[in-house]
Design a protein around this motif. Sequence first.
Motif, PDB file in Angstrom:
ATOM      1  N   LEU A   1       0.846  -1.188   0.000  1.00 29.86           N
ATOM      2  CA  LEU A   1       0.000   0.000   0.000  1.00 29.86           C
ATOM      3  C   LEU A   1       0.881   1.237   0.000  1.00 29.86           C
ATOM      4  N   THR A   2       0.233   2.373   0.141  1.00 30.72           N
ATOM      5  CA  THR A   2       0.950   3.605   0.468  1.00 30.72           C
ATOM      6  C   THR A   2       0.382   4.103   1.788  1.00 30.72           C
ATOM      7  N   LEU A   3       1.176   4.880   2.497  1.00 25.38           N
ATOM      8  CA  LEU A   3       0.709   5.433   3.767  1.00 25.38           C
ATOM      9  C   LEU A   3      -0.473   6.372   3.531  1.00 25.38           C
ATOM     10  N   ASP A   4      -0.460   7.106   2.423  1.00 28.21           N
ATOM     11  CA  ASP A   4      -1.571   8.011   2.115  1.00 28.21           C
ATOM     12  C   ASP A   4      -2.879   7.240   1.911  1.00 28.21           C
ATOM     13  N   ALA A   5      -2.825   6.113   1.197  1.00 24.12           N
ATOM     14  CA  ALA A   5      -4.029   5.305   0.962  1.00 24.12           C
ATOM     15  C   ALA A   5      -4.553   4.732   2.278  1.00 24.12           C
ATOM     16  N   PHE A   6      -3.650   4.272   3.133  1.00 17.48           N
ATOM     17  CA  PHE A   6      -4.049   3.739   4.427  1.00 17.48           C
ATOM     18  C   PHE A   6      -4.672   4.840   5.285  1.00 17.48           C
ATOM     19  N   ALA A   7      -4.070   6.026   5.275  1.00 19.89           N
ATOM     20  CA  ALA A   7      -4.592   7.154   6.049  1.00 19.89           C
ATOM     21  C   ALA A   7      -5.997   7.525   5.567  1.00 19.89           C
ATOM     22  N   ALA A   8      -6.228   7.476   4.262  1.00 18.10           N
ATOM     23  CA  ALA A   8      -7.551   7.789   3.725  1.00 18.10           C
ATOM     24  C   ALA A   8      -8.587   6.781   4.221  1.00 18.10           C
TER      25      ALA A   8
ATOM     26  N   LEU B   1      -8.410   5.090   7.047  1.00 19.58           N
ATOM     27  CA  LEU B   1      -8.614   5.351   8.471  1.00 19.58           C
ATOM     28  C   LEU B   1      -9.520   6.548   8.703  1.00 19.58           C
ATOM     29  N   ARG B   2      -9.396   7.560   7.851  1.00 13.83           N
ATOM     30  CA  ARG B   2     -10.238   8.758   8.012  1.00 13.83           C
ATOM     31  C   ARG B   2     -11.718   8.423   7.849  1.00 13.83           C
ATOM     32  N   THR B   3     -12.025   7.378   7.093  1.00 14.11           N
ATOM     33  CA  THR B   3     -13.423   7.009   6.883  1.00 14.11           C
ATOM     34  C   THR B   3     -13.933   6.064   7.967  1.00 14.11           C
ATOM     35  N   ALA B   4     -13.021   5.543   8.797  1.00 14.48           N
ATOM     36  CA  ALA B   4     -13.415   4.606   9.861  1.00 14.48           C
ATOM     37  C   ALA B   4     -13.837   5.375  11.106  1.00 14.48           C
ATOM     38  N   ASP B   5     -14.649   4.714  11.901  1.00 10.79           N
ATOM     39  CA  ASP B   5     -15.000   5.284  13.193  1.00 10.79           C
ATOM     40  C   ASP B   5     -14.922   4.175  14.229  1.00 10.79           C
ATOM     41  N   GLY B   6     -14.836   4.549  15.480  1.00  9.60           N
ATOM     42  CA  GLY B   6     -14.834   3.543  16.531  1.00  9.60           C
ATOM     43  C   GLY B   6     -13.541   3.513  17.298  1.00  9.60           C
TER      44      GLY B   6
ATOM     45  N   ASP C   1       4.496  -1.365  15.209  1.00 13.46           N
ATOM     46  CA  ASP C   1       3.448  -2.205  15.754  1.00 13.46           C
ATOM     47  C   ASP C   1       2.117  -1.704  15.201  1.00 13.46           C
ATOM     48  N   VAL C   2       1.150  -2.588  15.074  1.00 13.34           N
ATOM     49  CA  VAL C   2      -0.150  -2.202  14.531  1.00 13.34           C
ATOM     50  C   VAL C   2      -0.792  -1.079  15.355  1.00 13.34           C
ATOM     51  N   SER C   3      -0.523  -1.030  16.643  1.00 16.70           N
ATOM     52  CA  SER C   3      -1.090   0.023  17.488  1.00 16.70           C
ATOM     53  C   SER C   3      -0.533   1.401  17.160  1.00 16.70           C
ATOM     54  N   GLU C   4       0.580   1.480  16.453  1.00 13.31           N
ATOM     55  CA  GLU C   4       1.196   2.764  16.099  1.00 13.31           C
ATOM     56  C   GLU C   4       0.759   3.283  14.735  1.00 13.31           C
ATOM     57  N   LEU C   5       0.075   2.463  13.953  1.00 15.17           N
ATOM     58  CA  LEU C   5      -0.240   2.839  12.572  1.00 15.17           C
ATOM     59  C   LEU C   5      -1.212   4.006  12.481  1.00 15.17           C
ATOM     60  N   GLY C   6      -2.165   4.099  13.394  1.00 18.56           N
ATOM     61  CA  GLY C   6      -3.106   5.219  13.367  1.00 18.56           C
ATOM     62  C   GLY C   6      -2.413   6.548  13.552  1.00 18.56           C
ATOM     63  N   ASP C   7      -1.505   6.623  14.525  1.00 13.60           N
ATOM     64  CA  ASP C   7      -0.760   7.864  14.751  1.00 13.60           C
ATOM     65  C   ASP C   7       0.129   8.194  13.548  1.00 13.60           C
ATOM     66  N   LEU C   8       0.736   7.183  12.969  1.00 15.88           N
ATOM     67  CA  LEU C   8       1.592   7.376  11.808  1.00 15.88           C
ATOM     68  C   LEU C   8       0.789   7.910  10.625  1.00 15.88           C
ATOM     69  N   ALA C   9      -0.392   7.342  10.409  1.00 20.26           N
ATOM     70  CA  ALA C   9      -1.265   7.791   9.312  1.00 20.26           C
ATOM     71  C   ALA C   9      -1.745   9.213   9.565  1.00 20.26           C
ATOM     72  N   ALA C  10      -2.083   9.540  10.814  1.00 19.29           N
ATOM     73  CA  ALA C  10      -2.526  10.896  11.134  1.00 19.29           C
ATOM     74  C   ALA C  10      -1.417  11.902  10.892  1.00 19.29           C
ATOM     75  N   GLU C  11      -0.207  11.530  11.265  1.00 23.02           N
ATOM     76  CA  GLU C  11       0.955  12.403  11.038  1.00 23.02           C
ATOM     77  C   GLU C  11       1.161  12.627   9.537  1.00 23.02           C
ATOM     78  N   ALA C  12       1.007  11.568   8.749  1.00 18.05           N
ATOM     79  CA  ALA C  12       1.197  11.677   7.291  1.00 18.05           C
ATOM     80  C   ALA C  12       0.108  12.522   6.658  1.00 18.05           C
ATOM     81  N   SER C  13      -1.068  12.582   7.266  1.00 12.30           N
ATOM     82  CA  SER C  13      -2.196  13.336   6.707  1.00 12.30           C
ATOM     83  C   SER C  13      -2.123  14.823   6.972  1.00 12.30           C
ATOM     84  N   ARG C  14      -1.256  15.220   7.897  1.00  4.42           N
ATOM     85  CA  ARG C  14      -1.148  16.652   8.207  1.00  4.42           C
ATOM     86  C   ARG C  14      -0.524  17.403   7.039  1.00  4.42           C
TER      87      ARG C  14
END
Length: 188
Positions: A11-18, A20-25, A174-187
């Motif tokens: 994947l790309t980090l941008d695609a993953f971040a996109a 995540l932005r559509t997910a909730d919970g 770690d999988v628990s860090e991916l959300g923060d990484l994606a959020a950082e990439a989206s800024r």
Amino acid sequence: MSTRQRCYVPLTLDAFAARLRTADGPAPETSDGRDRAGGQHATHGHGTNALIVAEAGAQVCAVEPGQLALGGEEAELAEYDAFAVAAALAAGLATAGGAASRRLVLAADAPRGALEQVEGRIHRLREPLRLADVVSGHVDEPEAVARARAGDDGAGGDEEAAAALADEDLLWYDVSELGDLAAEASRP
């Protein structure tokens, strides 16, 4: 015998971040329904843990179970080769059309039978993979794509940049860090 098979999702980090932005919970959980901090979540198919990270039909890379049964160094080399193929495919995605996104390779444990071999290490998913299946992420350092593009003399274009990027190492998360990484990439 395991009921899961390791695969690598390019994947790309941008695609993953996109996605995540559509997910909730709640935050990503482990396969037993516990979040990475040890608390219990009841997503019941909703929320971030249910997020689809690769659709049915998507290409992933994996080693055939028979090769893994050999064990030892041969199995490790086959696993590394599958990861390297996924990293090369992700490099193509990261640089396609002049893009400059960081590569992301997700290591996931797919249900046995969810993969159909296409050619060599490349497989097609018979069913979607969810974030709950992901065990780790492997991402370019922030400057990697810029270095790959800087090495492109214009003659090779996207292919030359992808080849240069494929030579870069990926960082483990770690999988628990991916959300923060994606959020950082989206800024911006």
